[in-house]
Design an enzyme around this catalytic site. Structure first.
Site, PDB file in Angstrom:
ATOM      1  N   GLY A  51      -1.459 -18.622  -8.056  1.00  0.00           N
ATOM      2  CA  GLY A  51      -2.232 -19.832  -8.315  1.00  0.00           C
ATOM      3  C   GLY A  51      -3.666 -19.517  -8.662  1.00  0.00           C
ATOM      4  O   GLY A  51      -4.167 -18.430  -8.341  1.00  0.00           O
ATOM      5  N   GLY A  70      -6.942 -10.931 -12.827  1.00  0.00           N
ATOM      6  CA  GLY A  70      -6.770 -12.382 -12.670  1.00  0.00           C
ATOM      7  C   GLY A  70      -8.019 -13.041 -12.094  1.00  0.00           C
ATOM      8  O   GLY A  70      -8.529 -14.034 -12.636  1.00  0.00           O
ATOM      9  N   ASP A 100      -4.452  -0.417  -8.497  1.00  0.00           N
ATOM     10  CA  ASP A 100      -3.802   0.037  -9.742  1.00  0.00           C
ATOM     11  C   ASP A 100      -4.758   0.813 -10.657  1.00  0.00           C
ATOM     12  O   ASP A 100      -4.311   1.502 -11.563  1.00  0.00           O
ATOM     13  CB  ASP A 100      -3.239  -1.156 -10.520  1.00  0.00           C
ATOM     14  CG  ASP A 100      -2.258  -1.985  -9.706  1.00  0.00           C
ATOM     15  OD1 ASP A 100      -1.722  -1.457  -8.716  1.00  0.00           O
ATOM     16  OD2 ASP A 100      -2.037  -3.150 -10.064  1.00  0.00           O
ATOM     17  N   ARG A 141      17.983  10.145  -2.842  1.00  0.00           N
ATOM     18  CA  ARG A 141      17.505   9.037  -1.992  1.00  0.00           C
ATOM     19  C   ARG A 141      16.240   8.462  -2.597  1.00  0.00           C
ATOM     20  O   ARG A 141      15.429   9.198  -3.186  1.00  0.00           O
ATOM     21  CB  ARG A 141      17.164   9.529  -0.575  1.00  0.00           C
ATOM     22  CG  ARG A 141      18.338  10.075   0.200  1.00  0.00           C
ATOM     23  CD  ARG A 141      19.272   8.961   0.679  1.00  0.00           C
ATOM     24  NE  ARG A 141      20.297   9.481   1.573  1.00  0.00           N
ATOM     25  CZ  ARG A 141      21.498   9.928   1.178  1.00  0.00           C
ATOM     26  NH1 ARG A 141      21.830   9.942  -0.107  1.00  0.00           N
ATOM     27  NH2 ARG A 141      22.364  10.375   2.071  1.00  0.00           N
ATOM     28  N   LEU A 168       2.468  -0.246   1.758  1.00  0.00           N
ATOM     29  CA  LEU A 168       1.735   0.790   2.521  1.00  0.00           C
ATOM     30  C   LEU A 168       0.558   1.277   1.693  1.00  0.00           C
ATOM     31  O   LEU A 168      -0.473   1.688   2.230  1.00  0.00           O
ATOM     32  CB  LEU A 168       2.655   1.981   2.829  1.00  0.00           C
ATOM     33  CG  LEU A 168       3.748   1.747   3.860  1.00  0.00           C
ATOM     34  CD1 LEU A 168       4.659   2.959   3.938  1.00  0.00           C
ATOM     35  CD2 LEU A 168       3.126   1.476   5.225  1.00  0.00           C
ATOM     36  N   GLN A 169       0.718   1.225   0.354  1.00  0.00           N
ATOM     37  CA  GLN A 169      -0.366   1.682  -0.537  1.00  0.00           C
ATOM     38  C   GLN A 169      -1.572   0.747  -0.499  1.00  0.00           C
ATOM     39  O   GLN A 169      -2.655   1.111  -0.938  1.00  0.00           O
ATOM     40  CB  GLN A 169       0.153   1.760  -1.984  1.00  0.00           C
ATOM     41  CG  GLN A 169       1.168   2.864  -2.182  1.00  0.00           C
ATOM     42  CD  GLN A 169       2.084   2.591  -3.371  1.00  0.00           C
ATOM     43  OE1 GLN A 169       1.910   3.167  -4.426  1.00  0.00           O
ATOM     44  NE2 GLN A 169       3.074   1.737  -3.207  1.00  0.00           N
TER      45      GLN A 169
HETATM   46  O1  F6P Z   1      -1.970  -5.261  -8.359  1.00  0.00           O
HETATM   47  C1  F6P Z   1      -1.832  -4.671  -7.123  1.00  0.00           C
HETATM   48  C2  F6P Z   1      -0.400  -4.647  -6.710  1.00  0.00           C
HETATM   49  O2  F6P Z   1      -0.311  -3.999  -5.468  1.00  0.00           O
HETATM   50  C3  F6P Z   1       0.557  -4.018  -7.732  1.00  0.00           C
HETATM   51  O3  F6P Z   1       0.488  -2.616  -7.724  1.00  0.00           O
HETATM   52  C4  F6P Z   1       1.875  -4.605  -7.295  1.00  0.00           C
HETATM   53  O4  F6P Z   1       2.787  -4.681  -8.347  1.00  0.00           O
HETATM   54  C5  F6P Z   1       1.481  -5.977  -6.858  1.00  0.00           C
HETATM   55  O5  F6P Z   1       0.118  -5.946  -6.528  1.00  0.00           O
HETATM   56  C6  F6P Z   1       2.273  -6.487  -5.688  1.00  0.00           C
HETATM   57  O6  F6P Z   1       1.834  -7.756  -5.383  1.00  0.00           O
HETATM   58  P1  F6P Z   1       2.379  -8.651  -4.166  1.00  0.00           P
HETATM   59  O7  F6P Z   1       1.272  -8.657  -3.162  1.00  0.00           O
HETATM   60  O8  F6P Z   1       2.589  -9.985  -4.776  1.00  0.00           O
HETATM   61  O9  F6P Z   1       3.614  -8.036  -3.626  1.00  0.00           O
END
Ligand code: F6P
Length: 362
Positions: free
Chosen positions: A78, A119, A142, A280, A287-288
């Protein structure tokens, strides 16, 4: 223009270092300029009635430097530009920027600092075009924003992914397996290629270079012939096989970019069938985005926050603070939105990976 009170919000997915920016903004605004700071909650949602905003004092930012997340909260679905509104049982998409601007006026906010990715910065730019004095701060794990060499949050995400690769190495070797690690990054392969190089991956697959499964299998076979009966494959969530599309958990719609995901499991299953190894998949996921920021991200976030306050003081609005080399500068927001910065397929990083014998799946 006299500034007495500034507003600040964090938008989009969270990233390590957001609290460091918030702290730097509050401290610099109060210490250097004697301004009041209003924290707006949950991104731009806090500006749409019922308003959610409150003053931030030095006490409020004490102890938050090493904390992940954002004390202001955030929202990545949003936007005031297009909001889903229920009117008499009918759902409509409406532009609520007039409401957001009215809230800023009611709160007596003279300038607004928006901390976010593409955004959020785009919304900031649209508000600026309507006369709101906006300064942007580039945030995203990212690292895909143009006009800045690095966003804060990226360094921490790369460290988390690198540590995961280190851990996968030992178990991969013990079990003679192929281990696939799916990392974030949307349409940019920065996290994958940095973590892959830092962690000594054998294969790195990024969205910028559509891959061939056959080439990945060849790399695994080459390692087998050299007596290395395990392989580490790092795949970006937005990577795609040549001639195929990206994998989505949730498709794009008018309010969001959709959720990428699933390439790792698919690749792991495919490699298990074609490589002669068990395989696997680990999806590193959020976590990132969590945890304490690295020292690098704390410093970068702090520099960005302090610089954003100085930009307000200089009246440098409709700009984003940015890192060029080791220098902090300001770039017009219009150059920063509506496009992303991706890994150059023929660039030095890719060349370096190739030189190390890492397969990029082509
Ligand atoms: O843009 C940051 C990010 O962590 C992306 O790497 C990932 O695709 C997306 O946000 C995940 O977003 P959400 O919080 O909606 O799972």
């Amino acid at each position: 223009m006299v500034i007495r009170r500034i507003g600040m919000l964090t938008g989009g997915g969270d990233a390590p270092g957001l609290n460091a920016v918030i702290r730097a903004v509050v401290k610099t605004a109060i210490h250097d300029y004697g301004w009041e700071v209003i924290g707006i909650r949950n991104g731009f949602d806090g500006l749409i009635p019922p308003t959610s905003a409150e003053p931030l004092t030095l006490d409020d930012v004490r102890g938050i430097l090493p904390r992940g997340g954002t004390i202001l909260g955030t929202a990545n679905r949003g936007s005031p530009l297009v909001r889903r509104v229920d009117s008499n049982g009918r759902v409509e998409l409406v532009d609520q920027t007039p409401e957001a601007i009215a809230t800023l006026e009611e709160l007596g906010i003279d300038a607004l600092i928006v901390i976010g990715g593409d955004g959020t910065l785009n919304i900031g730019h649209e508000l600026a075009k309507k006369g709101v004095p906006v300064v942007g701060v580039p945030k995203t794990i990212d690292n895909d924003l143009p006009e800045t060499d690095q966003t804060f949050g990226f360094d921490t995400a790369v460290l988390t992914a690198t540590e995961a690769i280190d851990k996968l190495h030992t178990t991969a070797e013990s079990h003679h397996r192929v281990m696939v690690l799916e990392v974030m990054g949307r349409d940019a392969g920065w996290i994958a290629i940095h973590a892959g190089i830092a962690g000594g991956a054998d294969v790195i697959l990024i969205p910028e270079i559509p891959f061939h499964v056959r080439k990945v299998v060849e790399k695994i076979a080459e390692r087998d012939r050299a007596g290395r009966h395990f392989s580490i494959v790092v795949v970006a969530e937005g990577a795609k096989a040549a001639g195929s599309g990206q994998f989505y958990i949730q498709p794009k719609d008018e309010l969001s970019l959709g959720r990428l995901g699933g390439i790792g499991e698919w690749l792991s299953d495919t490699l298990a069938m074609s490589s002669g190894h068990e395989s696997r998949c680990t999806v590193l996921g959020h976590l990132q985005r969590g945890g304490t920021p690295t020292a690098f991200d704390r410093v970068l976030a702090t520099r960005y926050g302090a610089a954003a306050v100085r930009s307000v003081a200089k009246g440098m609005f409709n700009h984003m603070v940015a890192l060029k080399g080791n220098r902090i500068c300001e770039v017009p927001l219009e150059r920063c939105v509506g496009r992303i910065r991706t890994v150059p397929p023929d660039g030095e990083l890719v060349q370096t990976a190739r030189g190390l014998g890492i397969s990029l799946g082509i």
